[in-house]
Scaffold this active site. Structure first.
Site, short mmCIF file in Angstrom:
data_model
loop_
_atom_site.label_atom_id
_atom_site.label_comp_id
_atom_site.label_asym_id
_atom_site.label_seq_id
_atom_site.Cartn_x
_atom_site.Cartn_y
_atom_site.Cartn_z
N CYS A 244 0.83 -1.21 0.00
CA CYS A 244 0.00 0.00 0.00
C CYS A 244 0.87 1.27 0.00
O CYS A 244 0.32 2.38 -0.10
CB CYS A 244 -0.90 0.04 1.23
SG CYS A 244 -1.81 -1.48 1.51
N HIS B 245 -5.96 2.18 5.50
CA HIS B 245 -6.57 1.32 4.47
C HIS B 245 -7.28 0.18 5.18
O HIS B 245 -6.65 -0.53 5.96
CB HIS B 245 -5.47 0.79 3.55
CG HIS B 245 -5.93 -0.26 2.59
ND1 HIS B 245 -7.12 -0.18 1.90
CD2 HIS B 245 -5.35 -1.44 2.19
CE1 HIS B 245 -7.25 -1.25 1.13
NE2 HIS B 245 -6.20 -2.03 1.30
N GLU C 5 -26.65 12.37 10.68
CA GLU C 5 -25.83 13.16 11.60
C GLU C 5 -24.32 12.90 11.46
O GLU C 5 -23.51 13.82 11.54
CB GLU C 5 -26.30 12.87 13.05
CG GLU C 5 -25.58 13.65 14.13
CD GLU C 5 -25.90 15.15 14.14
OE1 GLU C 5 -26.78 15.59 13.39
OE2 GLU C 5 -25.24 15.87 14.92
N HIS D 259 -12.79 -4.56 -2.54
CA HIS D 259 -11.50 -4.58 -1.85
C HIS D 259 -11.57 -3.86 -0.50
O HIS D 259 -11.32 -4.46 0.53
CB HIS D 259 -10.45 -3.95 -2.79
CG HIS D 259 -9.06 -3.89 -2.25
ND1 HIS D 259 -7.95 -3.84 -3.06
CD2 HIS D 259 -8.57 -3.84 -0.98
CE1 HIS D 259 -6.85 -3.78 -2.32
NE2 HIS D 259 -7.22 -3.78 -1.05
N HIS E 108 -10.10 -3.24 4.98
CA HIS E 108 -10.83 -4.23 4.19
C HIS E 108 -12.19 -4.48 4.84
O HIS E 108 -12.72 -5.59 4.77
CB HIS E 108 -10.03 -5.54 4.12
CG HIS E 108 -8.87 -5.52 3.17
ND1 HIS E 108 -8.22 -6.65 2.74
CD2 HIS E 108 -8.23 -4.48 2.57
CE1 HIS E 108 -7.24 -6.32 1.91
NE2 HIS E 108 -7.22 -5.01 1.80
C1 LIG Z 1 -5.00 -10.22 2.33
S1 LIG Z 1 -3.76 -9.66 1.25
C2 LIG Z 1 -4.16 -7.97 1.03
C3 LIG Z 1 -3.12 -7.20 0.27
O1 LIG Z 1 -3.05 -7.66 -1.06
C4 LIG Z 1 -3.46 -5.73 0.25
O2 LIG Z 1 -4.75 -5.53 -0.29
C5 LIG Z 1 -3.39 -5.07 1.59
O3 LIG Z 1 -4.29 -4.37 1.97
C6 LIG Z 1 -2.24 -5.22 2.47
O4 LIG Z 1 -1.02 -5.25 1.79
P1 LIG Z 1 0.34 -5.36 2.61
O5 LIG Z 1 1.41 -5.39 1.58
O6 LIG Z 1 0.28 -6.63 3.45
O7 LIG Z 1 0.39 -4.15 3.53
ZN LIG Z 2 -5.86 -3.92 0.58
#
Ligand SMILES: CSC[C@@H](O)[C@@H](O)C(=O)COP(=O)(O)O
Ligand SMILES: [Zn+2]
Length: 260
Positions: free
Chosen positions: A109, A127, A154, A211, A129
């Site tokens: 990232c 970031h 709100e 993602h 998920h």
């Molecule tokens: C479950 S693997 C997820 C990664 O490909 C990526 O999307 C992520 O968010 C984290 O990447 P990383 O390189 O481990 O910091």
């Molecule tokens: Zn990711």
């Protein structure tokens, strides 16, 4: 094991600058990234090594390693990069680390976090998920939409008005978050994230289809609270959708009248 290449000239690589990640201050970025990620893991934001966070302190950027359990990181696992040195690097893809942990690669990232720091002067980028973020992108995909829009809730007041603007959004304002399509490799998202930043100059977040989401702020406090507000709104939006309720309503602002 051989340490990864730092990108620095050979004479500078003997000092790994470990002092940059050693501090008793819990607010030091090298301590804060592991403690924040441990909290984020409990929310399902950085589960199974996905997601992460990065902090900028002036010229220095603190980053996690790639592919590690983000909730178990230690300060000694943290990378440190100089933005000024990075700007002078001939290749954008070659990174100039002042400090590297011995056994890892830096987070995939990294270029996306750097985009928030260089294009928006952010102090922190997160970031996640989060299921809620991913579900919102799936709902929007069904609608053929590349924007999440919501108003008259709100929690929208938890967001700043935009880059270099003071104050926060109001209850009746519409929060708009762009969506970019996922790519096979995280790094390849960078150009699309940057495009979205250019197209939506006031956004503090970009969703990535199927993602997750990138959220930033001027400092750690703002990035964290904006990320929390957004996750709240994503969950609410998914539940509103299940109940058949619209995300955008035309409730007009009302001026309360005082009864004396
Ligand atoms: C479950 S693997 C997820 C990664 O490909 C990526 O999307 C992520 O968010 C984290 O990447 P990383 O390189 O481990 O910091
Ligand atoms: Zn990711």
């Amino acid at each position: 094991m051989t340490p990864p290449t730092t990108g620095l000239p050979a004479e500078n690589t003997t000092d790994n600058n470990d002092h940059l990640v050693q501090s008793d201050d819990p607010e030091h970025p090298a301590n804060l990234i592991p403690s924040l990620c441990a909290k984020f893991w409990t929310l399902g934001w950085v589960t199974g090594t996905g997601g992460g966070a990065s902090i900028r302190d002036d010229d220095l950027v603190y980053l996690a390693p790639s592919g590690v359990q983000k909730e178990l990181m230690k300060p000694s696992d943290i990378y440190v990069l100089s933005l000024a040195a990075q700007a002078q690097s001939l290749s954008r893809r070659q990174r100039v680390y002042l400090r590297s942990p011995p056994v890892y690669k830096p987070s995939q990232c990294t270029p996306l976090f750097l985009a928030a720091f260089t294009k928006r002067n952010a102090g922190c980028c997160i970031h996640t998920h989060s299921h809620w973020a991913v579900l919102v992108t799936l709902i929007l995909e069904q609608q053929g939409s590349k924007e999440f829009r919501i108003n008259n809730i709100e929690q929208i007041k938890g967001f700043g008005k935009g880059f270099q603007k003071s104050g926060n959004l109001g209850y009746h304002d519409t929060l708009v978050i762009p969506v970019i399509e996922n790519t096979a490799h995280e790094e390849d998202l960078t150009e699309f994230l940057e495009e979205a930043m250019d197209k939506y100059p006031d956004t503090y977040a970009v969703l990535v289809r199927r993602h997750g989401v990138y959220v930033w702020g001027d400092n750690v406090h703002k990035a964290k609270t904006q990320c929390e507000s957004l996750d709240y709104l994503f969950q609410l939006a998914v539940e509103m959708k299940q109940l058949g309720l619209p995300w955008i309503t035309d409730i007009e602002p009302t001026i309360p009248t005082r009864k004396d």
